[in-house]
Design a protein around this motif. Structure first.
Motif, PDB file in Angstrom:
ATOM      1  N   THR A 114       0.827  -1.207   0.000  1.00  0.00           N
ATOM      2  CA  THR A 114       0.000   0.000   0.000  1.00  0.00           C
ATOM      3  C   THR A 114       0.860   1.256   0.000  1.00  0.00           C
ATOM      4  O   THR A 114       0.589   2.213  -0.740  1.00  0.00           O
ATOM      5  CB  THR A 114      -0.940  -0.007   1.221  1.00  0.00           C
ATOM      6  N   ALA A 115       1.917   1.281   0.827  1.00  0.00           N
ATOM      7  CA  ALA A 115       2.803   2.447   0.886  1.00  0.00           C
ATOM      8  C   ALA A 115       3.525   2.661  -0.444  1.00  0.00           C
ATOM      9  O   ALA A 115       3.636   3.796  -0.921  1.00  0.00           O
ATOM     10  CB  ALA A 115       3.812   2.276   2.015  1.00  0.00           C
ATOM     11  N   VAL A 116       4.011   1.594  -1.053  1.00  0.00           N
ATOM     12  CA  VAL A 116       4.715   1.709  -2.326  1.00  0.00           C
ATOM     13  C   VAL A 116       3.772   2.229  -3.416  1.00  0.00           C
ATOM     14  O   VAL A 116       4.136   3.120  -4.194  1.00  0.00           O
ATOM     15  CB  VAL A 116       5.340   0.353  -2.732  1.00  0.00           C
ATOM     16  N   LEU A 117       2.560   1.694  -3.471  1.00  0.00           N
ATOM     17  CA  LEU A 117       1.601   2.155  -4.472  1.00  0.00           C
ATOM     18  C   LEU A 117       1.204   3.616  -4.232  1.00  0.00           C
ATOM     19  O   LEU A 117       1.018   4.368  -5.191  1.00  0.00           O
ATOM     20  CB  LEU A 117       0.368   1.258  -4.489  1.00  0.00           C
ATOM     21  N   ALA A 118       1.086   4.029  -2.979  1.00  0.00           N
ATOM     22  CA  ALA A 118       0.768   5.427  -2.681  1.00  0.00           C
ATOM     23  C   ALA A 118       1.908   6.343  -3.121  1.00  0.00           C
ATOM     24  O   ALA A 118       1.660   7.435  -3.667  1.00  0.00           O
ATOM     25  CB  ALA A 118       0.495   5.594  -1.190  1.00  0.00           C
ATOM     26  N   MET A 119       3.156   5.925  -2.904  1.00  0.00           N
ATOM     27  CA  MET A 119       4.300   6.732  -3.347  1.00  0.00           C
ATOM     28  C   MET A 119       4.356   6.817  -4.869  1.00  0.00           C
ATOM     29  O   MET A 119       4.648   7.880  -5.428  1.00  0.00           O
ATOM     30  CB  MET A 119       5.608   6.159  -2.798  1.00  0.00           C
ATOM     31  N   ILE A 120       4.076   5.725  -5.545  1.00  0.00           N
ATOM     32  CA  ILE A 120       4.066   5.735  -7.014  1.00  0.00           C
ATOM     33  C   ILE A 120       2.983   6.676  -7.523  1.00  0.00           C
ATOM     34  O   ILE A 120       3.215   7.465  -8.449  1.00  0.00           O
ATOM     35  CB  ILE A 120       3.881   4.300  -7.564  1.00  0.00           C
ATOM     36  N   LYS A 121       1.813   6.621  -6.916  1.00  0.00           N
ATOM     37  CA  LYS A 121       0.714   7.487  -7.336  1.00  0.00           C
ATOM     38  C   LYS A 121       1.046   8.961  -7.096  1.00  0.00           C
ATOM     39  O   LYS A 121       0.792   9.811  -7.953  1.00  0.00           O
ATOM     40  CB  LYS A 121      -0.565   7.107  -6.587  1.00  0.00           C
ATOM     41  N   ALA A 122       1.645   9.277  -5.934  1.00  0.00           N
ATOM     42  CA  ALA A 122       2.021  10.661  -5.631  1.00  0.00           C
ATOM     43  C   ALA A 122       3.093  11.155  -6.596  1.00  0.00           C
ATOM     44  O   ALA A 122       3.039  12.297  -7.075  1.00  0.00           O
ATOM     45  CB  ALA A 122       2.501  10.762  -4.190  1.00  0.00           C
TER      46      ALA A 122
END
Length: 83
Positions: free
Chosen positions: A57-65
């Motif tokens: 979840t954290a990795v996907l949130a960073m990619i999205k940001a």
């Protein structure tokens, strides 16, 4: 997927207890009183699964940001170049 791999990696008459993914998933076969083979699968320790979910979840949130930031920067550069 891991439980299926554990299930198909055992022999037909083996009595085994296999664990996967840092001990979080278990596959166990037990000989019953009537001679049949009982199978148990499931989650024994949910902590590694929760940690994996949080990391993904954290990795996907960073990619999205990062994507949003780069997209905004691109639009800003295109606006500056056009004016």
């Amino acid at each position: 997927m891991t439980l299926l791999t554990l299930m198909f990696s055992t022999g037909t008459d083996e009595i085994v207890e296999k664990k996967a993914f840092f001990g979080s998933m278990i596959f166990e076969t037990v000989k019953k009183d009537n001679g049949a083979l009982g199978i148990t699968t499931g989650v024994e320790n949910p902590v590694p699964l929760i940690v994996l979910f949080l990391v993904i979840t954290a990795v996907l949130a960073m990619i999205k940001a990062t994507y949003r930031g780069l997209k905004q920067r691109r639009e800003q550069l295109l606006n500056e170049a056009g004016s």
